[in-house]
Design an enzyme around this catalytic site. Structure first.
Site, PDB file in Angstrom:
ATOM      1  N   LYS A  12     -56.993 -12.771   3.692  1.00 41.86           N
ATOM      2  CA  LYS A  12     -56.640 -14.166   3.422  1.00 41.86           C
ATOM      3  C   LYS A  12     -57.854 -15.098   3.623  1.00 41.86           C
ATOM      4  O   LYS A  12     -58.843 -14.710   4.260  1.00 41.86           O
ATOM      5  CB  LYS A  12     -55.465 -14.566   4.321  1.00 41.86           C
ATOM      6  N   TYR A  52     -45.529 -15.490  -3.594  1.00 42.39           N
ATOM      7  CA  TYR A  52     -44.651 -15.907  -2.501  1.00 42.39           C
ATOM      8  C   TYR A  52     -43.301 -16.433  -2.973  1.00 42.39           C
ATOM      9  O   TYR A  52     -42.663 -17.230  -2.274  1.00 42.39           O
ATOM     10  CB  TYR A  52     -45.381 -16.929  -1.627  1.00 42.39           C
ATOM     11  N   PHE A  60     -41.886 -23.473   5.711  1.00 47.55           N
ATOM     12  CA  PHE A  60     -43.324 -23.184   5.774  1.00 47.55           C
ATOM     13  C   PHE A  60     -43.949 -22.938   4.403  1.00 47.55           C
ATOM     14  O   PHE A  60     -45.168 -22.769   4.294  1.00 47.55           O
ATOM     15  CB  PHE A  60     -43.586 -21.985   6.696  1.00 47.55           C
ATOM     16  N   ARG A  88     -48.750  -1.922   6.931  1.00 57.71           N
ATOM     17  CA  ARG A  88     -48.023  -2.955   7.695  1.00 57.71           C
ATOM     18  C   ARG A  88     -48.152  -2.690   9.198  1.00 57.71           C
ATOM     19  O   ARG A  88     -48.307  -3.601   9.998  1.00 57.71           O
ATOM     20  CB  ARG A  88     -46.531  -2.952   7.308  1.00 57.71           C
ATOM     21  N   THR A  94     -45.998 -10.400  11.809  1.00 58.66           N
ATOM     22  CA  THR A  94     -46.410 -11.652  11.159  1.00 58.66           C
ATOM     23  C   THR A  94     -47.012 -12.622  12.182  1.00 58.66           C
ATOM     24  O   THR A  94     -48.022 -13.261  11.920  1.00 58.66           O
ATOM     25  CB  THR A  94     -45.181 -12.317  10.497  1.00 58.66           C
ATOM     26  N   ARG A 105     -53.791  -8.213  13.178  1.00 59.07           N
ATOM     27  CA  ARG A 105     -53.383  -9.580  13.521  1.00 59.07           C
ATOM     28  C   ARG A 105     -53.517  -9.859  15.021  1.00 59.07           C
ATOM     29  O   ARG A 105     -53.883 -10.969  15.417  1.00 59.07           O
ATOM     30  CB  ARG A 105     -51.965  -9.840  13.020  1.00 59.07           C
ATOM     31  N   ASN A 115     -52.893 -15.853   9.687  1.00 57.16           N
ATOM     32  CA  ASN A 115     -52.800 -14.500  10.250  1.00 57.16           C
ATOM     33  C   ASN A 115     -53.622 -13.465   9.496  1.00 57.16           C
ATOM     34  O   ASN A 115     -53.325 -12.273   9.525  1.00 57.16           O
ATOM     35  CB  ASN A 115     -51.329 -14.075  10.393  1.00 57.16           C
ATOM     36  N   HIS A 118     -52.640 -10.023   4.364  1.00 55.97           N
ATOM     37  CA  HIS A 118     -51.335  -9.809   3.725  1.00 55.97           C
ATOM     38  C   HIS A 118     -51.211  -8.333   3.366  1.00 55.97           C
ATOM     39  O   HIS A 118     -52.182  -7.704   2.968  1.00 55.97           O
ATOM     40  CB  HIS A 118     -51.205 -10.627   2.433  1.00 55.97           C
ATOM     41  N   GLU A 129     -46.630  -7.095  -6.645  1.00 54.36           N
ATOM     42  CA  GLU A 129     -47.791  -7.869  -6.198  1.00 54.36           C
ATOM     43  C   GLU A 129     -49.089  -7.357  -6.832  1.00 54.36           C
ATOM     44  O   GLU A 129     -49.959  -8.148  -7.197  1.00 54.36           O
ATOM     45  CB  GLU A 129     -47.876  -7.841  -4.663  1.00 54.36           C
TER      46      GLU A 129
HETATM   47  N1  UDP Z   1     -45.516 -17.753   7.560  1.00 59.88           N
HETATM   48  C1  UDP Z   1     -45.634 -18.945   8.241  1.00 59.88           C
HETATM   49  N2  UDP Z   1     -44.590 -19.345   9.041  1.00 59.88           N
HETATM   50  C2  UDP Z   1     -43.440 -18.613   9.162  1.00 59.88           C
HETATM   51  C3  UDP Z   1     -43.348 -17.402   8.457  1.00 59.88           C
HETATM   52  C4  UDP Z   1     -44.402 -16.998   7.667  1.00 59.88           C
HETATM   53  O1  UDP Z   1     -46.654 -19.615   8.155  1.00 59.88           O
HETATM   54  O2  UDP Z   1     -42.534 -19.027   9.891  1.00 59.88           O
HETATM   55  C5  UDP Z   1     -46.623 -17.317   6.687  1.00 59.88           C
HETATM   56  C6  UDP Z   1     -47.491 -16.222   7.295  1.00 59.88           C
HETATM   57  O3  UDP Z   1     -48.850 -16.460   6.906  1.00 59.88           O
HETATM   58  C7  UDP Z   1     -46.959 -14.960   6.657  1.00 59.88           C
HETATM   59  C8  UDP Z   1     -46.579 -15.463   5.265  1.00 59.88           C
HETATM   60  O4  UDP Z   1     -46.090 -16.785   5.485  1.00 59.88           O
HETATM   61  O5  UDP Z   1     -47.929 -13.927   6.637  1.00 59.88           O
HETATM   62  C9  UDP Z   1     -45.512 -14.646   4.565  1.00 59.88           C
HETATM   63  O6  UDP Z   1     -44.405 -14.510   5.421  1.00 59.88           O
HETATM   64  P1  UDP Z   1     -43.685 -13.107   5.623  1.00 59.88           P
HETATM   65  O7  UDP Z   1     -42.436 -13.339   6.379  1.00 59.88           O
HETATM   66  O8  UDP Z   1     -43.573 -12.436   4.282  1.00 59.88           O
HETATM   67  O9  UDP Z   1     -44.685 -12.329   6.573  1.00 59.88           O
HETATM   68  P2  UDP Z   1     -45.653 -11.075   6.314  1.00 59.88           P
HETATM   69  O10 UDP Z   1     -44.982 -10.192   5.291  1.00 59.88           O
HETATM   70  O11 UDP Z   1     -46.957 -11.652   5.813  1.00 59.88           O
HETATM   71  O12 UDP Z   1     -45.804 -10.437   7.641  1.00 59.88           O
HETATM   72 MG    MG Z   2     -44.194 -10.664   3.440  1.00 59.58          MG
END
Ligand code: UDP
Ligand code: MG
Length: 157
Positions: A12, A52, A60, A88, A94, A105, A115, A118, A129
């Protein structure tokens, strides 16, 4: 039965700006996953929206879209056994505060809004994706391992 999976990873913008491109790619390479696609780009409005889509309408979401477009990303496709869940696992939760020590992370991020990485959450998400960021002809899945190269090219001489 073991079958290889492909997954979409993005370094990112915060991680690119902080000079963590190599560090993050290295984690996946040393795990043994094969990098089959790699590019640096600015995420377009259409790509951000498509990537997204599942989060549209959440509180958010606007900040997330700003974040992913705040600078260039490094997009990549990696391939390996169980690569979707494996990547993952390597990334951690996250929220970096909840991520296990040793994950990307936990090691490189402090807050979930920034974070650093992705990774697709399922094989279906990965295919969706990958198609947002790569054409099939930009993926190089047929790279040979060293022993095959030695047998096929050196031994053939
Ligand atoms: N995110 C955020 N606030 C939240 C949840 C998610 O800023 O409460 C952001 C964070 O950067 C995250 C991205 O949105 O990586 C996508 O969210 P997701 O739940 O898909 O998490 P990921 O799959 O990236 O772990
Ligand atoms: Mg995600």
């Amino acid at each position: 039965m073991h079958t290889e999976e492909r997954t979409f990873i993005a370094v990112k913008p915060d991680a690119v700006q902080r000079g963590l491109i190599g560090e993050i790619i290295k984690r996946f390479e040393t795990k043994g996953y094969k990098v089959i696609g790699l590019k640096m780009l600015r995420v377009s409005d259409a790509q951000a929206k498509a990537h997204y889509a599942e989060h549209e309408g959440k509180p958010f979401y606007p900040r997330l879209i700003r974040y992913i477009q705040s600078g260039p990303i490094v997009a990549m496709v990696i391939q390996g056994y169980g690569a979707v869940a494996g990547a993952r696992h390597m990334m951690g939760c996250t929220d970096p505060l909840k991520a296990d020590m040793g994950t990307i992370r936990a090691d490189f991020a402090q807050v979930m809004e920034y974070n650093v990485v992705h990774g697709s959450d399922s094989v279906e998400s990965a295919e969706r994706e990958i198609a947002i960021y790569f054409n099939e002809n930009e993926l190089f899945a047929d790279g040979k391992c060293m022993s095959e190269l030695v047998i096929e090219s050196l031994d053939a001489d």
